[in-house]
Enzyme design. Structure first.
Site, PDB file in Angstrom:
ATOM      1  CE  LYS A 295      64.476  32.874  49.601  1.00 17.35           C
ATOM      2  NZ  LYS A 295      65.071  34.070  49.079  1.00 17.35           N
TER       3      LYS A 295
HETATM    4  C1  LIG Z   1      66.208  34.795  48.944  1.00 21.38           C
HETATM    5  C2  LIG Z   1      66.188  35.637  48.002  1.00 21.38           C
HETATM    6  C3  LIG Z   1      67.689  36.327  47.693  1.00 21.38           C
HETATM    7  C4  LIG Z   1      69.047  35.610  48.269  1.00 21.38           C
HETATM    8  O1  LIG Z   1      69.067  34.371  47.662  1.00 21.38           O
HETATM    9  P1  LIG Z   1      70.232  33.307  48.301  1.00 21.38           P
HETATM   10  O2  LIG Z   1      70.044  32.063  47.810  1.00 21.38           O
HETATM   11  O3  LIG Z   1      70.018  33.152  49.949  1.00 21.38           O
HETATM   12  O4  LIG Z   1      71.461  33.821  48.096  1.00 21.38           O
HETATM   13  C5  LIG Z   1      67.761  37.317  46.852  1.00 21.38           C
HETATM   14  N1  LIG Z   1      66.642  38.095  46.518  1.00 21.38           N
HETATM   15  C6  LIG Z   1      65.431  37.647  46.756  1.00 21.38           C
HETATM   16  C7  LIG Z   1      64.178  38.493  46.373  1.00 21.38           C
HETATM   17  C8  LIG Z   1      65.275  36.535  47.643  1.00 21.38           C
HETATM   18  O5  LIG Z   1      64.093  36.054  47.947  1.00 21.38           O
END
Ligand SMILES: *Cc1c(COP(=O)(O)O)cnc(C)c1O
Length: 470
Positions: free
Chosen positions: A114
């Site tokens: 993120k």
């Molecule tokens: C948010 C997140 C995801 C999923 O990503 P999306 O963009 O929502 O598909 C996968 N792994 C981790 C560790 C995340 O924080």
């Protein structure tokens, strides 16, 4: 100037990049997409070889900001965004098996992918708001995983106040401390006496209150924001450039642990821009709406079950609407009809021609908790690589793909690592026998001062608290 349109296009309003970033969701309920996707020609690609990550990000993002953000300002935003990453390559590629690489996207301040998007979005918001002499109030609810990335992205910025709600005593200590030890005056952590759903309902109620929304200039930084998507496109381009320069890779497959579909959607845009993407592999846990959809052609929600990969515990994948828009030939009326039906009545199906096109681009793989644990265990034994449960699901998808369709010499598969193993230490220890420690710069987390406010599950008290902060 690059124009943006809504996937529901009911009013045919055209917006620019800044408006789209500040608004997040379109007024008609749709998601913003560019009216025409910028392209990177093979010559452009060639000239970008050996350029460092931030330079590539600039080249990739710049056309999306055309007419809004000047090129130097964009460079400064990108530079600030990735300055706090603790790996010189920002998104390093680690070989784990023949033809298979893990791209680590967790070297940012909160150890999750993120940060790749939110660090950029925080500085981008700051730039736009300073230019407009404007101020935003960002509100959000978190079950623990993603709140810290938003807080780290917005800290120390006079243009924003952040109110992050979490359910009191229901997030892990590390998760709480990652949020509450940020003592910047613009960051307000609120522990709600209630569940995560209560927190989400409070946030929804704040947004639904039009007067309050206007009074405080409310905004969100959720995964449908186009500003997050553009930052994510960069690492798909980076992976291709790096592997084509160093390994002669001509075609690339990406495997992505998927929840809200924001990450993998950025791969889809990279492909539209000209990256030779052979396939995009969706990895899901037991919350497998996308897996079932790819199998059956019907999109149907189920109740969410908790798993060892909580950041993927979702009921619907919001960003999928952007692909749906393309499948419908960019017909906003059709998207509107389908999405309204989905919300009010339930499952919808796509015709075979659309599903065939979708399956040419995407394949989906599902792993429950025990299968995920097995991937982590085997990977650790075979290559010594330690993956967190989210990352393991992407790697599992990549391995299955390779077993079913052996790679050509010029193919490469890149599995996206979305969280540092130390973010989910219990699951990692359970699978590998190895308890991952926090990186040095987070080691002091348990001794730092915390700041948070406890509030009852009550909208009026929450509003009063937000109003009290200068
Ligand atoms: C948010 C997140 C995801 C999923 O990503 P999306 O963009 O929502 O598909 C996968 N792994 C981790 C560790 C995340 O924080």
């Amino acid at each position: 100037m690059l124009d943006y349109i809504s996937t529901r296009r009911r009013d045919d309003v055209v917006k620019n990049f800044e408006e789209v970033v500040l608004e997040g969701l379109a007024a008609d309920g749709g998601l913003y997409v560019p009216a025409a996707c910028p392209v990177i020609t093979p010559d452009d690609m060639h000239s970008m070889r050996n350029v460092p990550y931030t330079g590539i990000a600039h080249r990739v993002i710049q056309p999306f900001t055309e007419g809004c953000i000047d090129s130097d300002a964009l460079y400064r935003i990108i530079d600030k965004a990735y300055k706090n990453f603790d790996h010189p390559e920002i998104a390093p590629l680690v070989p784990v098996e023949k033809g298979l690489y893990v791209m680590e996207l967790f070297h940012g301040p909160t150890l999750a992918f993120k940060d790749m998007a939110l660090q950029f979005l925080g500085h981008l918001f700051d730039h736009i708001l300073q230019k407009r002499d404007n101020k935003l109030t960002i509100v959000g609810a978190t079950s623990g995983d993603t709140g810290s990335a938003a807080i780290e992205a917005c800290r120390d910025k006079d243009t924003m106040d952040v109110f992050m709600l979490h359910p009191k005593d229901r997030v892990s200590e590390v998760q709480r401390r990652q949020m509450t030890t940020v003592l910047s005056p613009n960051i307000h952590n609120i522990a709600i006496e209630g569940s995560f759903d209560d927190c989400q309902d409070l946030v929804k109620a704040l947004f639904a209150d039009k007067a309050f929304r206007r009074e405080k200039n409310l905004s969100a930084v959720n995964s449908i924001n186009w500003g997050r998507i553009v930052a994510q496109i960069a690492y798909y381009v980076y992976a291709y450039l790096k592997l084509s320069a160093e390994k002669g890779t001509e075609n690339i497959v990406f495997a992505v642990p998927t929840g809200n579909f924001g990450n993998i959607y950025a791969g889809y845009v990279a492909s539209s821009m000209g990256v030779p993407v052979k396939k995009l592999l969706i990895g899901t846990n037991s919350n497998d709406i996308l897996f079932r959809f790819l199998e059956s052609g019907t999109m149907k929600t189920e109740t969410v079950v908790p798993t060892t990969s909580p950041s993927m515990d979702i009921q619907i994948s919001s960003n999928f609407e952007r692909v749906l828009f393309d499948l419908y030939g960019r017909d906003g009326e059709a998207v509107t009809g389908t999405m309204q039906y989905f919300r009010s009545k339930g499952p919808f199906a796509l015709d075979e021609a659309m599903m065939t096109r979708l399956r040419e681009i995407f394949s989906a793989y599902r792993f429950d908790d025990s299968a995920t644990k097995e991937i982590m265990r085997r990977l650790h034994n075979q290559s010594g690589y330690i993956a967190d449960p989210h990352t393991a699901i992407g790697i599992g998808a990549a391995e299955k793909y390779i077993w079913n369709s052996p790679l050509a010499a010029t193919d490469a598969v890149v599995a996206l690592a979305t969280a540092h193993p130390a973010k989910f230490p219990e699951a990692v220890e359970d699978a590998t026998g190895h308890f991952p420690t926090l990186p040095a710069r987070l080691a002091g987390l348990h001794r730092q001062e915390e700041l948070l406010t406890v509030l009852p599950n009550d909208l009026q008290q929450l509003k009063a608290f937000i109003r009290e902060q200068k």
